[in-house]
Design an enzyme around this catalytic site. Structure first.
Site, PDB file in Angstrom:
ATOM      1  N   ARG A  90       0.710  -1.090   0.196  1.00  0.00           N
ATOM      2  CA  ARG A  90       0.191   0.129   0.286  1.00  0.00           C
ATOM      3  C   ARG A  90       0.647   0.965  -0.410  1.00  0.00           C
ATOM      4  O   ARG A  90       0.502   2.101  -0.504  1.00  0.00           O
ATOM      5  CB  ARG A  90      -1.194  -0.276   1.482  1.00  0.00           C
ATOM      6  CG  ARG A  90      -2.198  -0.949   1.427  1.00  0.00           C
ATOM      7  CD  ARG A  90      -2.688  -1.814   1.822  1.00  0.00           C
ATOM      8  NE  ARG A  90      -3.822  -2.148   2.477  1.00  0.00           N
ATOM      9  CZ  ARG A  90      -3.604  -3.911   3.022  1.00  0.00           C
ATOM     10  NH1 ARG A  90      -2.477  -3.169   3.700  1.00  0.00           N
ATOM     11  NH2 ARG A  90      -4.123  -4.646   3.135  1.00  0.00           N
ATOM     12  N   ASP A 150      -9.439  -4.781   8.493  1.00  0.00           N
ATOM     13  CA  ASP A 150      -8.391  -6.040   8.756  1.00  0.00           C
ATOM     14  C   ASP A 150      -8.566  -6.179  10.372  1.00  0.00           C
ATOM     15  O   ASP A 150      -8.586  -7.654  10.666  1.00  0.00           O
ATOM     16  CB  ASP A 150      -6.850  -5.134   9.209  1.00  0.00           C
ATOM     17  CG  ASP A 150      -6.305  -4.273   8.399  1.00  0.00           C
ATOM     18  OD1 ASP A 150      -5.808  -4.784   7.692  1.00  0.00           O
ATOM     19  OD2 ASP A 150      -7.355  -2.886   8.251  1.00  0.00           O
ATOM     20  N   ARG A 153     -12.210  -9.275   8.668  1.00  0.00           N
ATOM     21  CA  ARG A 153     -11.367 -10.439   8.541  1.00  0.00           C
ATOM     22  C   ARG A 153     -10.507 -10.786   9.657  1.00  0.00           C
ATOM     23  O   ARG A 153     -11.048 -12.211   9.812  1.00  0.00           O
ATOM     24  CB  ARG A 153      -9.734 -10.068   7.712  1.00  0.00           C
ATOM     25  CG  ARG A 153     -10.403  -9.171   6.409  1.00  0.00           C
ATOM     26  CD  ARG A 153      -8.877  -8.573   5.526  1.00  0.00           C
ATOM     27  NE  ARG A 153      -9.203  -8.601   4.190  1.00  0.00           N
ATOM     28  CZ  ARG A 153      -8.343  -7.280   3.476  1.00  0.00           C
ATOM     29  NH1 ARG A 153      -7.315  -6.984   4.285  1.00  0.00           N
ATOM     30  NH2 ARG A 153      -8.906  -7.247   2.388  1.00  0.00           N
ATOM     31  N   HIS A 177      -3.037   0.767   8.162  1.00  0.00           N
ATOM     32  CA  HIS A 177      -3.172  -0.830   6.619  1.00  0.00           C
ATOM     33  C   HIS A 177      -2.795  -1.324   6.345  1.00  0.00           C
ATOM     34  O   HIS A 177      -2.480  -0.585   5.412  1.00  0.00           O
ATOM     35  CB  HIS A 177      -4.412  -0.187   6.327  1.00  0.00           C
ATOM     36  CG  HIS A 177      -5.736  -0.729   5.506  1.00  0.00           C
ATOM     37  ND1 HIS A 177      -6.123  -2.140   6.066  1.00  0.00           N
ATOM     38  CD2 HIS A 177      -5.624  -0.307   4.853  1.00  0.00           C
ATOM     39  CE1 HIS A 177      -6.205  -2.338   5.276  1.00  0.00           C
ATOM     40  NE2 HIS A 177      -6.986  -1.635   3.730  1.00  0.00           N
TER      41      HIS A 177
END
Length: 315
Positions: A90, A150, A153, A177
């Protein structure tokens, strides 16, 4: 912060994430008006979404938007930007998206917008910090999606492991993140039972729980390799944040927000639990971290700070 007429949301970016979010909004009947700003295939997306409104719990007007729609909007949600490709982190996206972001936020603020700015574009912590700087809005009104995906999940995978619904799992991922994020095992519980019991009592169980976190952290890479992008999970996560704002729920969600001394950090946007309501972030929830978690969180914050300083987005 100005009051707006009804609940108008302006979505900027109709890629996979933006449209997944738009679909979740319409399907849940969260907004009165959704205006979408983009260039590609927008007519078809707007038509298709409107054709599903009849089955939604309440009607949402979906339109092709312009920046003028931002003037009285309750929220502007930014999903525009270069997508993460296989093999990219990212953080690799910072250079690609920073120039675009400065223009988007500038165009939004030129309309007199004074609502909640919600950022989903990656790297979300860095770009939310940039949006705060470019917009001039109070930090409480500039929120990133942070670790909401996150954490979802993580809860899902822990639920599978323990054989309970993810709603009965209370566990947070905090930090960037991205690759330096961390699980807060010390305060996590499943159906009210602390995970510390498994972590402290059985090395094999500790190893499995650590593996579950690793699978959580790396899930995006697997999804991107398989289907090209992540969309449904983050779309629903953005809708959850939106519901908390529009309905003034004052619920704690793990988002990217500005720290002012919490967790020993100052002036950095990073994913932590925060109480969310109609005016945005009302306060940061400071979890009691153990020593290992404190060190991991500091490492994550320092990694974000280094990138923010490199691209001059701190203020």
């Amino acid at each position: 912060m100005k009051a707006s007429i009804g609940n108008r949301i302006v979505l900027i970016g109709a890629g996979d994430v933006g449209i997944a979010y738009a679909y979740a909004l319409v399907n849940q009947g969260l907004a009165d008006h959704l205006a979408i700003i983009d260039h590609d295939k927008l007519v078809g997306e707007v038509m298709d979404l409107n054709h599903g409104v009849v089955w939604a719990p309440s009607p949402t007007l979906v339109t092709e938007g312009t920046y003028s729609d931002c003037t009285d909007a309750t929220m502007v949600v930014i999903c525009a930007g270069a997508a993460q490709k296989p093999g990219e982190t990212r953080i690799d996206l910072v250079g690609k998206n920073m120039t675009l972001f400065e223009k988007i936020v500038g165009d939004v603020m030129a309309t007199g917008f004074d609502g909640i700015l919600l950022v989903a574009t990656n790297p979300v912590d860095i770009l939310t910090q940039a949006a705060w700087r470019y917009s001039g809005l109070p930090a409480s009104q500039v929120i990133g999606s942070g670790t909401v995906l996150d954490s979802a999940r993580f809860r899902f995978m822990l639920g599978e492991h323990y054989g309970v619904a993810p709603m009965s799992v209370h566990a947070s991922i905090i930090g960037e993140h991205g690759d330096t994020e961390l699980p807060v095992f010390s305060s996590a519980n499943v159906s009210g039972v602390p995970l510390r019991r498994d972590l402290d009592g059985d090395p094999a169980k500790r190893e499995r729980l650590t593996q579950i976190f690793t699978e959580t952290r790396d899930a995006a890479y697997r999804i991107i390799d398989s289907k090209g992008s992540t969309s449904y999970g983050i779309g629903m996560g953005l809708a959850r944040i939106t519901r908390a704002i529009l309905r003034n729920e004052q619920v704690s969600l793990p988002v990217s927000t500005l720290l002012r001394g919490e967790y020993g950090q100052e002036g950095i946007y990073i994913g932590v639990p925060a109480v969310i309501g109609r005016t945005g972030v009302q306060r940061v929830v400071e979890l009691e971290l153990d020593e290992t978690e404190r060190q991991q969180f500091a490492r994550s914050a320092n990694a974000l700070r280094a990138v923010s300083e490199q691209f001059a987005v701190l203020r």
